[in-house]
Design a protein around this motif. Structure first.
Motif, PDB file in Angstrom:
ATOM      1  N   LYS A  44       0.866  -1.090  -0.077  1.00  0.00           N
ATOM      2  CA  LYS A  44       0.024  -0.027   0.012  1.00  0.00           C
ATOM      3  C   LYS A  44       0.798   1.339   0.153  1.00  0.00           C
ATOM      4  CE  LYS A  44      -3.889   2.211   2.294  1.00  0.00           C
ATOM      5  NZ  LYS A  44      -3.325   3.299   2.893  1.00  0.00           N
ATOM      6  N   SER A  47       2.482   1.800  -3.341  1.00  0.00           N
ATOM      7  CA  SER A  47       1.410   2.248  -4.300  1.00  0.00           C
ATOM      8  C   SER A  47       1.399   3.807  -3.963  1.00  0.00           C
ATOM      9  CB  SER A  47       0.221   1.605  -4.075  1.00  0.00           C
ATOM     10  OG  SER A  47       0.222   0.390  -4.278  1.00  0.00           O
ATOM     11  N   GLY A  51       1.949   6.690  -6.643  1.00  0.00           N
ATOM     12  CA  GLY A  51       0.803   7.569  -7.074  1.00  0.00           C
ATOM     13  C   GLY A  51       1.401   9.085  -6.903  1.00  0.00           C
ATOM     14  N   VAL A 112      -9.380   5.922 -14.458  1.00  0.00           N
ATOM     15  CA  VAL A 112      -8.211   5.308 -13.646  1.00  0.00           C
ATOM     16  C   VAL A 112      -8.898   4.353 -12.455  1.00  0.00           C
ATOM     17  CG1 VAL A 112      -6.469   5.673 -11.894  1.00  0.00           C
ATOM     18  CG2 VAL A 112      -6.818   7.153 -14.246  1.00  0.00           C
ATOM     19  N   MET A 113      -9.829   4.889 -11.710  1.00  0.00           N
ATOM     20  CA  MET A 113     -10.489   3.983 -10.851  1.00  0.00           C
ATOM     21  C   MET A 113     -11.244   2.902 -11.337  1.00  0.00           C
ATOM     22  SD  MET A 113     -12.363   7.242  -8.629  1.00  0.00           S
ATOM     23  CE  MET A 113     -13.316   6.301  -7.476  1.00  0.00           C
ATOM     24  N   GLN A 115     -10.322   1.239 -14.000  1.00  0.00           N
ATOM     25  CA  GLN A 115      -8.842   0.459 -14.416  1.00  0.00           C
ATOM     26  C   GLN A 115      -8.539  -0.383 -13.119  1.00  0.00           C
ATOM     27  OE1 GLN A 115      -6.282   3.379 -15.783  1.00  0.00           O
ATOM     28  NE2 GLN A 115      -5.955   2.106 -17.790  1.00  0.00           N
ATOM     29  N   SER A 116      -8.452   0.276 -12.023  1.00  0.00           N
ATOM     30  CA  SER A 116      -7.960  -0.369 -10.895  1.00  0.00           C
ATOM     31  C   SER A 116      -8.819  -1.449 -10.315  1.00  0.00           C
ATOM     32  CB  SER A 116      -7.263   0.389  -9.867  1.00  0.00           C
ATOM     33  OG  SER A 116      -8.429   0.870  -8.934  1.00  0.00           O
ATOM     34  N   GLU A 117     -10.139  -1.055 -10.382  1.00  0.00           N
ATOM     35  CA  GLU A 117     -11.312  -2.167  -9.872  1.00  0.00           C
ATOM     36  C   GLU A 117     -11.201  -3.222 -10.874  1.00  0.00           C
ATOM     37  OE1 GLU A 117     -15.484  -0.323  -9.100  1.00  0.00           O
ATOM     38  OE2 GLU A 117     -15.656  -1.576 -10.727  1.00  0.00           O
ATOM     39  N   SER A 118     -11.148  -2.734 -12.281  1.00  0.00           N
ATOM     40  CA  SER A 118     -11.397  -3.968 -13.222  1.00  0.00           C
ATOM     41  C   SER A 118     -10.407  -4.964 -13.220  1.00  0.00           C
ATOM     42  CB  SER A 118     -11.458  -3.399 -14.568  1.00  0.00           C
ATOM     43  OG  SER A 118     -12.515  -2.530 -14.834  1.00  0.00           O
ATOM     44  N   GLU A 119      -9.023  -4.705 -12.787  1.00  0.00           N
ATOM     45  CA  GLU A 119      -7.894  -5.629 -12.864  1.00  0.00           C
ATOM     46  C   GLU A 119      -8.213  -6.828 -11.866  1.00  0.00           C
ATOM     47  OE1 GLU A 119      -3.943  -4.190 -13.260  1.00  0.00           O
ATOM     48  OE2 GLU A 119      -3.074  -5.905 -13.142  1.00  0.00           O
ATOM     49  N   SER A 120      -8.824  -6.721 -10.592  1.00  0.00           N
ATOM     50  CA  SER A 120      -8.978  -7.687  -9.585  1.00  0.00           C
ATOM     51  C   SER A 120     -10.256  -8.419 -10.098  1.00  0.00           C
ATOM     52  CB  SER A 120      -9.018  -7.036  -8.067  1.00  0.00           C
ATOM     53  OG  SER A 120      -9.800  -5.797  -8.140  1.00  0.00           O
ATOM     54  N   PHE A 416      -7.225  -3.306 -17.934  1.00  0.00           N
ATOM     55  CA  PHE A 416      -6.729  -1.882 -17.494  1.00  0.00           C
ATOM     56  C   PHE A 416      -6.836  -1.141 -18.901  1.00  0.00           C
ATOM     57  CE2 PHE A 416      -3.062  -4.944 -17.804  1.00  0.00           C
ATOM     58  CZ  PHE A 416      -2.150  -4.296 -18.783  1.00  0.00           C
TER      59      PHE A 416
END
Lengths: 506, 506
Positions: A44, A47, A51, A112-113, A115-120, A416
């Protein structure tokens, strides 16, 4: 502006750009570290650091200061006075600036949000083989990309704008032609191989090969190929990669599978191909966005060139089979060089792209390309992807996934938003075969050089014609300067056709 | 300001400060990387990246924005409304701001250049044992420090301002007292040990201990001590160190000497002591400058506590001698635990600080302190340092350097202007013995816990009383809360006196 004022402005701009590149080097190190053994609990925090620095890079690339530099430097009479490196740096920064400022900030944040949600979510959907779970996000990602294309504009075909991110100067028209030819030639070849009675023995490939031994083998092979350990290092990772902070620091990683030594061996050669490219970029380009490979496709052509045209060259194994045997624990003692060579060149239809071989690989990519393009031109809806994927798999490769986890969901890229990326993989194959033909014209003793381990002339040819230029030359320009023509699938087809008819005797 | 305005300002300031901390984490990773295997050729580029990010940190710490925050937040009625963490963050940023802005920029630049030039010059001078080569630079460095003290101001003694960088709240007056007592007690003790007829056998310490085995031993010992591998990793380096990016990512390094396993073994325990401190800082302090050890001395007390009071505890070896034997290749098979224990606790006079032992170490530091102080109060000139050093060595330790390379030139610190740093080393020893006494009061079965490998209660005590607070408590406050009193050399003297009279029978 006086000549002196232009000079001063140029210097100031280059310093500004260098700062961005310095931050990018820190980001590369953070990325490398994250993937090679950084402590688990630190994820975390790491990241957040990434960021913070990424936000600074974005800020510097889209600031009013950058806009001012670009406006002043792009004025015709000023631009003409700049060095060629600065000119192309301006072009690159301008392209990047336009890309970034044209998307409304709030929308980009949402993206961007997503993307990060979609990967998991993708990972879960893939594991559960549940396309419906991923579908709503994929639909949103496709919609975003279409909207972005609207903001960015496009010529001739909306997909061209996506291609421009990965393979600048290569267009749908060309890809349609070369992929079409390739597909039509590969399908009967794959059929021939599959139906041949002459198949390799492969059991010895899967005997236990201790990790430590594989590591020593990887180091030996990297040395053989000419990787500069003073400007790099080898580490272990889950998904192998090469990463260049700058030409003096280009790191490779590999993965050791004790039940299949090929993963590390050919993976290492592949990543070394990427690394040789980055290690040999001219130091004149340091501190500019040009100090990197010019495109995904050209990068991939380098990794594939070494993996396929050197690492799977018969002469390479005439020379190195004993090295392999020395590091192994006896699994090859009763295997002739011919049988070994046939085994590591085995071709067979598979459902999974990353497990496929040089003969079938491009068909996986072509399928992905055709579907992406259809999505972008509204000829296909996301909900129909699984069926479309399965049909094409059956048509091109003669195999059909039993579920979407081994079908359309197998690859992470879309999660992503990386549409337009896949073609680079197949373009890399096509380029690498074109390069090979061109090299052989200048070095007709190519096979003997490989057999003798005298790889310097080959590396030098690649450095002269490709590596040193970094991103100063665009992909099409490189191919034109080398071959005198354009992108052409014929050399690849010819190579595969000859090789696999010979190996499989059909 | 309304309560809400204060809240908003506090949040904004904390975000601003977090950005600085994020950059600092990137700098820590770059430092770690530079020292654990980063490619040789990348040195220059890496320095530039470090330079760029450091400059940004300096800019953010001294900007008008920072000045504005500090001005507003330090107003009495605003400050009172801040959380304690924000208050101390403001204090820390203010101290740092004052330090940095008070030196004229041009002068500071000159100083930084002098530092970087001096480090390589020092190395050359040390190698050639040529003090005159280094003298002009050292003179300039001392002059700069004196000028800086002038800008910063001081109370009572100019050296106090230097101490404040490393050991805030500890003053010359105190150090003079405790170092004086320590020196007077140590000198006869060293004499007793030296003259004793009872000396340890040590030949087995220097038999070949393969690096790979030492690595496994280090890993086992780190686990024994309670280092959290999910929040850290062990690597190899030339000059061992521990580095904390944040409490979830604290890395240790060690160095393997195949002819002397003690270097890695006790070095690893030492660095692990530093790491346990950083791993156990409260996560509430993340993103502030308080999320670190409170001083060099307290940090050193942690590393020394584990190295000396645990790692050189007899019970520790009752438990772990077999572990050591398991990893070694037989060199201890004929050595009794008692002989082994005596050998690793050998004390002898040496010329070189970093090769000295727990009995003689502080005398090296005290000499350095006395010389530094004399330089700052104009009682000693740089040109007279070699002679002063040699005289004190003879007086305190009874040995005399044959040249300045093994004398006054042996340590790097002065070459980058680190005056005021050395006392921390000896303070760490003094603190660690004070802590040990305090722990034993609460955990009277300390030795049994060590012998049983039940170190959790000891770690918990340290976390409760020291680690968790990060830099929220100053060194003197920590010592006061633990002991009820001040800095005191008696516990250390008592420990050394009992131990070495017992071991050397005098």
């Amino acid at each position: 502006m006086t000549e002196e004022q232009v000079k001063a402005l140029e210097t100031e701009f280059r310093q500004y750009v260098k700062k961005i590149q310095d931050y990018n080097q820190a980001l590369s190190l953070l990325a490398w570290d994250s993937r090679t053994g950084a402590p688990k609990k630190g994820v975390k925090q790491r990241s957040e650091v990434i960021g913070t620095i990424s936000a600074e890079v974005f800020h510097l690339s889209t600031s009013e200061q950058m806009a001012k530099y670009l406006k002043e430097l792009r004025e015709e009479n000023v631009y003409a006075q700049l060095s060629e490196i600065t000119q192309k740096t301006v072009d690159e920064c301008h392209k990047n600036y336009e890309r970034n400022v044209k998307i409304p900030k709030e929308e980009y944040k949402e993206y961007v949000m997503l993307q990060s949600e979609s990967e998991s979510l993708w990972e879960e959907a893939k594991d559960k083989a549940d396309f419906e779970l991923f579908r709503p996000n994929l639909e949103k990602l496709v919609e975003f990309k279409k909207k972005f294309i609207g903001y960015w504009g496009y010529e001739k075909h909306p997909y061209n704008t996506l291609l421009d991110d990965y393979e600048p100067g290569v267009f749908v028209e060309t890809i349609d032609r070369v992929f079409g030819e390739l597909r039509d030639q590969l399908i009967p070849l794959v059929k021939g191989v599959t139906e041949s009675k002459h198949q390799p023995k492969t059991d010895f490939l899967f005997e236990k090969f201790p990790k430590e031994n594989q590591k020593e083998l990887s180091l030996d092979i990297l040395k053989e190929i000419g990787y500069d350990f003073d400007a790099g290092r080898l580490d272990e990772t889950v998904h192998p990669f090469a990463i260049g902070l700058n030409p003096n620091d280009v790191r490779v990683t590999t993965k050791y599978n004790e039940d299949d030594f090929r993963v590390a061996l050919f993976g290492t050669i592949h990543e070394c191909g990427h690394a040789l490219y980055e290690q040999n970029i001219s130091l004149d380009l340091l501190g500019t966005p040009l100090c990197t490979g010019t495109s995904m496709g050209i990068h991939e052509s380098q990794s594939l060139f070494w993996e396929k045209f050197v690492g799977k060259n018969y002469g390479f194994w005439e020379r190195n089979y004993d090295v392999l045997k020395k590091h192994s624990t006896g699994q090859f003692d009763d295997v002739s060089l011919e049988d070994f060579y046939f085994a590591v060149n085995q071709a067979k239809r598979s459902l999974i792209r990353i497990e496929s071989d040089e003969l079938t690989y491009c068909l996986h990519i072509i399928i992905r390309y055709e579907l992406e393009k259809a999505l972008m031109e509204d000829k296909l809806e996301v909900k129909d992807l699984p069926q479309a994927w399965n049909e094409k798999m059956e048509e091109y490769l003669g195999v059909k996934p039993s579920h979407d986890g081994e079908g359309v969901l197998q690859d992470v890229h879309w999660s992503f938003g990386a549409f337009g990326y896949f073609p680079s993989y197949a373009l890399g194959y096509i380029y690498s075969a074109q390069l090979k033909e061109a090299i052989v014209k200048e070095l007709p003793n190519f096979d003997e050089l490989v057999k003798a381990g005298d790889l310097a002339p080959i590396r030098e040819w690649l450095t002269t014609n490709i590596h040193q230029h970094g991103a100063m030359k665009k992909p099409a320009e490189i191919i034109k300067d080398i071959t005198g023509g354009g992108i052409d699938s014929k050399p690849l087809v010819k190579y595969l056709d000859e090789k696999y008819r010979r190996l499989y005797k059909f």
